[in-house]
Design a protein around this motif. Structure first.
Motif, PDB file in Angstrom:
ATOM      1  N   HIS A  15    -123.349   3.650  46.659  1.00 37.30           N
ATOM      2  CA  HIS A  15    -122.741   2.441  47.084  1.00 37.30           C
ATOM      3  C   HIS A  15    -123.480   1.553  48.212  1.00 37.30           C
ATOM      4  CE1 HIS A  15    -119.397  -0.346  48.480  1.00 37.30           C
ATOM      5  NE2 HIS A  15    -119.271  -0.578  47.341  1.00 37.30           N
ATOM      6  N   GLU A  17    -123.187  -1.193  50.554  1.00 38.92           N
ATOM      7  CA  GLU A  17    -121.720  -1.639  51.053  1.00 38.92           C
ATOM      8  C   GLU A  17    -121.920  -2.840  51.412  1.00 38.92           C
ATOM      9  OE1 GLU A  17    -121.407   1.368  54.225  1.00 38.92           O
ATOM     10  OE2 GLU A  17    -120.836  -0.303  55.455  1.00 38.92           O
TER      11      GLU A  17
ATOM     12  N   LEU C  35    -117.747   6.678  60.533  1.00 40.33           N
ATOM     13  CA  LEU C  35    -117.275   6.511  59.056  1.00 40.33           C
ATOM     14  C   LEU C  35    -116.415   5.291  59.205  1.00 40.33           C
ATOM     15  CD1 LEU C  35    -117.403   8.072  56.440  1.00 40.33           C
ATOM     16  CD2 LEU C  35    -115.308   9.271  57.051  1.00 40.33           C
ATOM     17  N   GLY C  36    -115.513   5.147  59.875  1.00 37.63           N
ATOM     18  CA  GLY C  36    -114.433   4.046  60.056  1.00 37.63           C
ATOM     19  C   GLY C  36    -115.061   2.709  60.683  1.00 37.63           C
ATOM     20  N   ARG C  37    -116.608   2.572  60.713  1.00 39.06           N
ATOM     21  CA  ARG C  37    -117.261   1.477  61.236  1.00 39.06           C
ATOM     22  C   ARG C  37    -116.591   1.012  62.288  1.00 39.06           C
ATOM     23  NH1 ARG C  37    -118.539   3.894  56.492  1.00 39.06           N
ATOM     24  NH2 ARG C  37    -120.155   2.801  55.124  1.00 39.06           N
ATOM     25  N   LEU C 117    -108.554  10.577  59.909  1.00 39.88           N
ATOM     26  CA  LEU C 117    -109.191   9.397  59.964  1.00 39.88           C
ATOM     27  C   LEU C 117    -108.017   8.373  59.952  1.00 39.88           C
ATOM     28  CD1 LEU C 117    -112.119   8.371  60.189  1.00 39.88           C
ATOM     29  CD2 LEU C 117    -111.935   8.078  57.631  1.00 39.88           C
TER      30      LEU C 117
ATOM     31  N   VAL D 107    -116.384   0.628  51.856  1.00 44.84           N
ATOM     32  CA  VAL D 107    -116.794   1.466  50.985  1.00 44.84           C
ATOM     33  C   VAL D 107    -115.640   1.775  50.208  1.00 44.84           C
ATOM     34  CG1 VAL D 107    -117.689   3.876  50.519  1.00 44.84           C
ATOM     35  CG2 VAL D 107    -118.651   2.337  52.328  1.00 44.84           C
ATOM     36  N   SER D 113    -116.596   8.927  51.242  1.00 40.86           N
ATOM     37  CA  SER D 113    -117.029   8.652  52.805  1.00 40.86           C
ATOM     38  C   SER D 113    -116.385   6.991  53.233  1.00 40.86           C
ATOM     39  CB  SER D 113    -118.342   8.736  52.840  1.00 40.86           C
ATOM     40  OG  SER D 113    -119.142   7.948  52.082  1.00 40.86           O
ATOM     41  N   SER D 114    -115.143   6.808  52.917  1.00 40.93           N
ATOM     42  CA  SER D 114    -114.951   5.325  53.058  1.00 40.93           C
ATOM     43  C   SER D 114    -114.326   5.085  54.373  1.00 40.93           C
ATOM     44  CB  SER D 114    -113.828   5.195  51.969  1.00 40.93           C
ATOM     45  OG  SER D 114    -113.009   3.783  52.064  1.00 40.93           O
ATOM     46  N   ASP D 115    -114.308   3.869  55.005  1.00 40.22           N
ATOM     47  CA  ASP D 115    -113.510   3.443  55.920  1.00 40.22           C
ATOM     48  C   ASP D 115    -112.290   2.943  55.765  1.00 40.22           C
ATOM     49  OD1 ASP D 115    -114.642   1.290  54.376  1.00 40.22           O
ATOM     50  OD2 ASP D 115    -114.891  -0.083  56.136  1.00 40.22           O
TER      51      ASP D 115
END
Lengths: 160, 160, 160, 160
Positions: A15, A17, C35-37, C117, D107, D113-115
């Motif tokens: 992906h 982003e 990961l959480g930006r 998370l 994402v 692996s998403s935020d």
């Protein structure tokens, strides 16, 4: 020693982003081999990184050339599922004396719930155990190149 | 038709969030087969659900009995890695004419970054392709029961 | 600027694949922030890495000392859930003028399907928005330190 | 009680394995709340399921209408990131006395692996703690609707 020839396909899509699209970057095969704790002696070569619907005859010839030129007699080819059967046919015409196993995935490895890791474990195992020939390893099974099709309704590979 | 006999091991451990411990509940094998889009005709039977360090001789005999009683001539046994070689030896003593492949995992399937899915794909493939005998499928390779040990320093299975 | 003080807990447990046990290594907080930006200006400090059932009064005093010494007036403390309420009480006795938010997880972040998370996003947000005081951020809610308990039957935090 | 109004966006995109494309099906918000062990009293309503680049003025008005009609005075809106700021501006023009927090993801949640989970935890917390107003919760921060833009080079939300 097994050669793993990477050509792209859903297997390796990820992906983007910023664009919000599915694209190719690097192959995930080395990371997948680490995750699988794979200790088979492999040489990973990235031939191309494309969607198999965009694969040309020239692309298929270059995959065949890479198989012919490969010092290894056992080869796994990662490939998009849509035209995997076509490439298998091309390889079968020119190969002799080598075990070649094509595999791919319905869901990108990078997306967490992918069939890719299962398929890679399967393809590497069939590549070690099967006699010379060209095969497709999908859905836990190995199909001879001339007895397989992808059912586009179900996404499943099946015998003719 | 392939029988998958489940005995437990790290492969099937999961996190008990109330106790904060690693425990067993149900086997994850059916979920893994779905994730792998597996279309091999399999019969999953849960024989026990234990850590292989706690496996007794009686447990090993019951696994052997299940292999002997199994109508399928191709069998995958999921098993803890610590005593997988011992069980393979027990099975080799009594089995004849069947292909039996033991496999397991270093990381529980439920933990996301597991080698379990890779190993299951590998074991199912070797079970279809190898001649009668007792094997261990780990690290992408298939070992004969009498030519394998688990290296406890590295967690890797290797030839003697 | 927010300080994130790491003390361990289920949040940071991981699987030791050679021993087959749950253990601590490095904190996962920096990886979780990536990961959480997360773009909040944070300073991550690992005070200890222990199960909260093994936390002593001396450990709690050292967490309180770290909160007192911290230049930041907004602080997140990652902590095991079993004695999180006890540590919150210790902190409330000595702290004044700072917003302190304790959080943790029921499932280790490293196990894929974790609440960690979600909780980290929640705790960092409450730490920015709530007035001075000591709070527990779990289950998407913020509780004052003197109005919260962990229900050991359900694993859920609730008001008294 | 908090209302969660779902409009789509990357947050909720998933992989269509037959077409090999990114598409929408059901919202993942209820599953995410379960994973986060969220015990906030929420009402999830799916208003639309679209890419925010395709959102029309009429769509924005219908989101505003839903916010106005909502019995809850605290509202989270999940939204694509590309035009989230535009929708925030539309809402700010008509809303009074409610706390509205827009959030999304870079994402898709479904990709592992998403935020998204971090952002949902953050948005729900800000929605509980902030005074009436329209905000965007991204990157662990809360921005007022009139002091935020998405940096298209970096994918990060920042103050003007």
């Amino acid at each position: 020693m097994i050669a793993i020839l990477v050509t792209g396909g859903t297997f390796d899509k990820q992906h983007n982003e910023l664009a919000g699209t599915l694209t190719f970057k690097e192959t995930h095969v080395p990371e997948m081999l680490r995750l699988g704790r794979c200790r088979v002696d492999v040489a990973v070569r990235q031939l191309m990184m494309i969607d198999s619907l965009e694969m040309t005859d020239a692309d298929r010839r270059s995959i065949a050339d890479a198989c012919l030129a490969s010092a290894e007699s056992r080869i796994v080819v990662t490939h998009g599922t849509d035209t995997m059967v076509d490439t298998a046919r091309t390889l079968a015409k020119v190969m002799e004396g080598k075990t070649i196993v094509l595999t791919g995935a319905m869901v990108p490895y990078a997306f967490g719930s992918s069939d890719g890791l299962f398929n890679l474990g399967s393809a590497l195992s069939f590549a070690q155990a099967l006699p010379a020939g060209v095969y497709i390893a999908m859905n836990g099974r190995a199909f001879r190149w001339d007895d397989v099709r992808k059912n586009r309704e179900t996404g499943v590979f099946e015998s003719l």
